[in-house]
Design a protein around this motif. Sequence first.
Motif, mmCIF file in Angstrom:
data_model
loop_
_atom_site.group_PDB
_atom_site.id
_atom_site.type_symbol
_atom_site.label_atom_id
_atom_site.label_comp_id
_atom_site.label_asym_id
_atom_site.label_seq_id
_atom_site.Cartn_x
_atom_site.Cartn_y
_atom_site.Cartn_z
ATOM 1 N N GLU A 71 20.626 -25.049 -15.508
ATOM 2 C CA GLU A 71 19.992 -24.166 -14.871
ATOM 3 C C GLU A 71 19.245 -23.798 -15.025
ATOM 4 O O GLU A 71 18.508 -22.979 -14.278
ATOM 5 N N ILE A 72 18.968 -23.652 -16.196
ATOM 6 C CA ILE A 72 17.303 -22.839 -17.045
ATOM 7 C C ILE A 72 16.193 -23.725 -15.405
ATOM 8 O O ILE A 72 15.008 -22.617 -15.425
ATOM 9 N N PHE A 73 16.669 -24.944 -15.515
ATOM 10 C CA PHE A 73 15.699 -25.538 -14.073
ATOM 11 C C PHE A 73 15.661 -24.905 -12.894
ATOM 12 O O PHE A 73 14.743 -24.971 -11.975
ATOM 13 N N ASN A 74 16.404 -23.987 -12.744
ATOM 14 C CA ASN A 74 17.055 -23.395 -10.837
ATOM 15 C C ASN A 74 15.407 -22.684 -10.936
ATOM 16 O O ASN A 74 14.679 -21.904 -9.440
ATOM 17 N N ALA A 75 15.029 -22.003 -12.485
ATOM 18 C CA ALA A 75 13.853 -20.647 -11.934
ATOM 19 C C ALA A 75 12.524 -21.646 -11.918
ATOM 20 O O ALA A 75 12.114 -20.809 -10.821
ATOM 21 N N HIS A 76 12.410 -22.676 -11.617
ATOM 22 C CA HIS A 76 11.537 -23.911 -11.420
ATOM 23 C C HIS A 76 11.570 -24.043 -10.422
ATOM 24 O O HIS A 76 10.349 -24.123 -9.558
ATOM 25 N N LEU A 77 12.250 -25.132 -10.126
ATOM 26 C CA LEU A 77 12.336 -24.546 -8.674
ATOM 27 C C LEU A 77 12.290 -23.595 -7.320
ATOM 28 O O LEU A 77 11.962 -23.926 -6.538
ATOM 29 N N LEU A 78 12.788 -22.136 -8.007
ATOM 30 C CA LEU A 78 12.312 -20.851 -7.371
ATOM 31 C C LEU A 78 11.325 -20.622 -6.870
ATOM 32 O O LEU A 78 10.688 -20.546 -5.891
ATOM 33 N N VAL A 79 10.533 -21.324 -7.940
ATOM 34 C CA VAL A 79 8.747 -21.122 -8.523
ATOM 35 C C VAL A 79 8.097 -22.042 -7.042
ATOM 36 O O VAL A 79 6.715 -21.401 -6.450
ATOM 37 N N LEU A 80 8.902 -23.373 -7.251
ATOM 38 C CA LEU A 80 7.940 -24.164 -5.696
ATOM 39 C C LEU A 80 8.629 -23.509 -5.137
ATOM 40 O O LEU A 80 7.652 -24.200 -3.860
ATOM 41 N N GLU A 81 9.369 -22.902 -4.682
ATOM 42 C CA GLU A 81 9.659 -22.546 -3.070
ATOM 43 C C GLU A 81 9.447 -21.668 -2.444
ATOM 44 O O GLU A 81 9.476 -20.231 -1.350
ATOM 45 N N ASP A 82 8.701 -20.184 -3.594
ATOM 46 C CA ASP A 82 7.908 -19.627 -3.579
ATOM 47 C C ASP A 82 7.500 -18.701 -2.609
ATOM 48 O O ASP A 82 6.147 -19.170 -2.461
ATOM 49 N N ARG A 83 7.291 -18.390 -1.299
ATOM 50 C CA ARG A 83 6.626 -18.331 0.464
ATOM 51 C C ARG A 83 5.439 -17.785 -0.375
ATOM 52 O O ARG A 83 4.483 -17.905 0.694
ATOM 53 N N THR A 84 5.335 -16.949 -0.686
ATOM 54 C CA THR A 84 4.523 -15.924 -1.609
ATOM 55 C C THR A 84 3.350 -16.973 -2.049
ATOM 56 O O THR A 84 1.800 -17.171 -1.663
ATOM 57 N N LEU A 85 3.887 -17.479 -2.969
ATOM 58 C CA LEU A 85 2.731 -17.633 -3.844
ATOM 59 C C LEU A 85 2.244 -19.391 -2.850
ATOM 60 O O LEU A 85 1.201 -18.997 -3.333
ATOM 61 N N ILE A 86 2.641 -20.590 -2.227
ATOM 62 C CA ILE A 86 2.178 -21.090 -1.355
ATOM 63 C C ILE A 86 1.560 -20.201 -0.207
ATOM 64 O O ILE A 86 -0.022 -21.258 -0.128
ATOM 65 N N GLU A 87 1.739 -19.368 0.552
ATOM 66 C CA GLU A 87 0.469 -18.577 1.265
ATOM 67 C C GLU A 87 -0.133 -18.315 0.100
ATOM 68 O O GLU A 87 -1.474 -18.066 1.352
ATOM 69 N N GLU A 88 -0.229 -17.127 -0.437
ATOM 70 C CA GLU A 88 -0.917 -17.229 -1.502
ATOM 71 C C GLU A 88 -2.542 -18.213 -1.675
ATOM 72 O O GLU A 88 -3.771 -17.782 -1.353
ATOM 73 N N ILE A 89 -2.320 -19.204 -2.433
ATOM 74 C CA ILE A 89 -2.762 -20.453 -2.499
ATOM 75 C C ILE A 89 -3.550 -20.792 -0.843
ATOM 76 O O ILE A 89 -4.912 -21.360 -1.006
ATOM 77 N N ILE A 90 -2.371 -20.940 -0.200
ATOM 78 C CA ILE A 90 -3.188 -21.636 1.625
ATOM 79 C C ILE A 90 -5.087 -20.672 1.788
ATOM 80 O O ILE A 90 -5.373 -20.865 2.519
ATOM 81 N N GLU A 91 -4.327 -19.809 1.421
ATOM 82 C CA GLU A 91 -5.359 -18.054 2.167
ATOM 83 C C GLU A 91 -5.953 -18.322 1.383
ATOM 84 O O GLU A 91 -7.120 -18.047 1.635
ATOM 85 N N GLY A 92 -5.932 -18.588 0.156
ATOM 86 C CA GLY A 92 -7.320 -19.177 -0.729
ATOM 87 C C GLY A 92 -8.423 -20.199 -0.076
ATOM 88 O O GLY A 92 -9.700 -19.969 -0.012
ATOM 89 N N LEU A 93 -7.270 -21.104 0.508
ATOM 90 C CA LEU A 93 -7.809 -21.841 -0.091
ATOM 91 C C LEU A 93 -9.025 -21.915 1.504
ATOM 92 O O LEU A 93 -10.234 -22.686 1.997
ATOM 93 N N LYS A 94 -8.492 -21.133 2.647
ATOM 94 C CA LYS A 94 -9.868 -21.368 3.894
ATOM 95 C C LYS A 94 -9.849 -20.029 3.585
ATOM 96 O O LYS A 94 -11.358 -20.390 4.563
ATOM 97 N N LYS A 95 -10.223 -19.062 3.019
ATOM 98 C CA LYS A 95 -11.404 -18.418 2.283
ATOM 99 C C LYS A 95 -12.388 -18.133 1.781
ATOM 100 O O LYS A 95 -13.624 -18.413 2.322
ATOM 101 N N GLU A 96 -12.000 -19.133 0.549
ATOM 102 C CA GLU A 96 -12.836 -19.866 -0.474
ATOM 103 C C GLU A 96 -14.057 -20.584 -0.452
ATOM 104 O O GLU A 96 -14.486 -21.299 -0.812
ATOM 105 N N LEU A 97 -13.029 -21.673 0.417
ATOM 106 C CA LEU A 97 -13.168 -23.148 0.412
ATOM 107 C C LEU A 97 -13.731 -24.027 -0.647
ATOM 108 O O LEU A 97 -14.432 -24.121 -1.098
ATOM 109 N N LYS A 98 -12.842 -23.740 -1.307
ATOM 110 C CA LYS A 98 -12.503 -24.885 -3.226
ATOM 111 C C LYS A 98 -11.501 -25.284 -3.041
ATOM 112 O O LYS A 98 -10.189 -25.355 -2.658
ATOM 113 N N CYS A 99 -11.873 -26.667 -3.761
ATOM 114 C CA CYS A 99 -10.697 -27.533 -4.091
ATOM 115 C C CYS A 99 -9.057 -27.063 -4.183
ATOM 116 O O CYS A 99 -9.384 -25.945 -5.117
ATOM 117 N N VAL A 100 -8.277 -27.289 -3.619
ATOM 118 C CA VAL A 100 -6.977 -26.656 -3.921
ATOM 119 C C VAL A 100 -6.372 -27.008 -5.294
ATOM 120 O O VAL A 100 -5.392 -25.975 -5.390
#
Length: 574
Positions: A71-100
Amino acid sequence: MLKGIPASPGIVAGKAFLFDIRQLIVTEKDIKQDAVPSEITRFEEALIKTRSEILTIQKKISREMGAQHAEIFNAHLLVLEDRTLIEEIIEGLKKELKCVEYIFSKVIGKYIKVFSNMNDEYLKERTSDIEDVGKRILKNLIGAQEKTLSDLKEQVIVVAYDLSPSDTANMHKKNVIGFVTDIGGRTSHTAIMAKSLEIPAVVGLEKATVRIKTGDTLIVDGTEGIVIINPDKSVLKKYETKQQKFAEFGKILLDFKDILAATIDGHRVEISANIELPDEVDSVIAHGAEGIGLYRTEFLYMNRNDIPDEEEQFEAYKKVAAKLSKSPVIIRTLDLGGDKFLSQLKFPHEMNPFLGWRAIRFCLARPEIFKAQLRAMLRASVFGNVKIMFPMISGLGELRQAIKVLEEAKQELKNKKMNFNHDIEVGAMIEIPSAALTCDLLAKEVDFFSIGTNDLIQYSLAVDRANEKIAYLYRPTHPAVLRLIKNIIDSGHKENIWVGMCGEMAAESGFVLILLGLGLDEFSMSPLTIPEMKYVVSNVKFEDARKIAEEALSLPTGEEIEAFANKRLNEFIP
């Protein structure tokens, strides 16, 4: 010699293997606007691949060590599904135009900084979850080859700056005979996994990776928190003898796990277990616990995007109560707040969260959440010997308010004609100095006390136990702390209620004689420690323990008291 934090008991000698887990090098590259979709695709593919890797490790751990450790790894899986984190990265890509990989590295670094600066020791050490997932995603983005500990061909002692849950999961118990790390604490995943694998380990050494080279001969004393580099033959011989004694002692302890805890002259105490998840009950039973002295319910709320409803909580509490049948199960109400925040509960930012809106204060301010939990606990009481405990009580007013909400929850269940134990026992956790000093008043209105020493010591001595610079001041044997503990026990007994302890102090064999002599009725701890505590209790007389406690209270400093307690323990149990 290096001195660190004992993470997993035992002694081992062997060759060092320096495990290099340095950060992956990420290059900043500009991209064009039309390359953004392909970069997003690369990111999504890396997430999918990382998820697959983590699920594979989780299955391996579940198969080899049990579901509760997986169950320790449930926390890891939740990081992968964190919409706030994912959307922040996608927004950063569009705004800064740097590699992912550059954007991802930047964003994940921000998250790691936030967690590492938290005051709460448990959440601070969850930084390793984010670092581990981040490292895996970056590796998959840049196509780096993963280094693991699964391919070791000979027995070694692993030396690392830190070991993530993935690293420890890939260890082969046959070839990894011990490990040491520069960082980490008693509650880190590294320590948890080491105990589960029964591998001696020392963490928090600070400069182990600088001082130790691959091939060095090491002695790791996970009981004392000591690492010796390239010892001579006489030192090796000394520790071989100590190792043999430790192994023999382990065999002796197995004979004590199923006995009732009683002193030579017949004084009975209860030895109970602390748990966080229902799946830990098997370990509680296997190690001979007489019940559960602390069920930390907040872990039902963490690492998820919603709030568990009454039914989900009822099933969790029922599972534990039914498995333990008539044995007591003390369920602590929600102790979230401060640094144990959840975004879905909208905790405010606070300058001093440990003294802020947390535990019972939060529950009284959010009665709909509090009542749902209380109803679930009450319903579970039909299936076993459930008791309810309120944390972070500072005085009589708060206690009365909490009991009033509990009575309202009972009435709601009566109105629905739902069964529960109408005479359920209710206790208060004494962990704030104001409660410790007015516990004579509190004792008149509850059925038991449980002393939470982790916070009581921290608040009484004004010491942040997660701050390495002042860790030396965090001393359970400080005269002020012992006087508070004595007052709590005496006040409880005067009102004919029993007094337990669920903090880390209860699991320290050096302190058991003092606590026993002060009249503590129940000791609650990690299941793994229970056989040792039963052994200690069964080898002393209560009258001797009373004299030891009396003399300890007469000593002027915590250092002197601790040295005295250890000396007397060694006299009774060489």
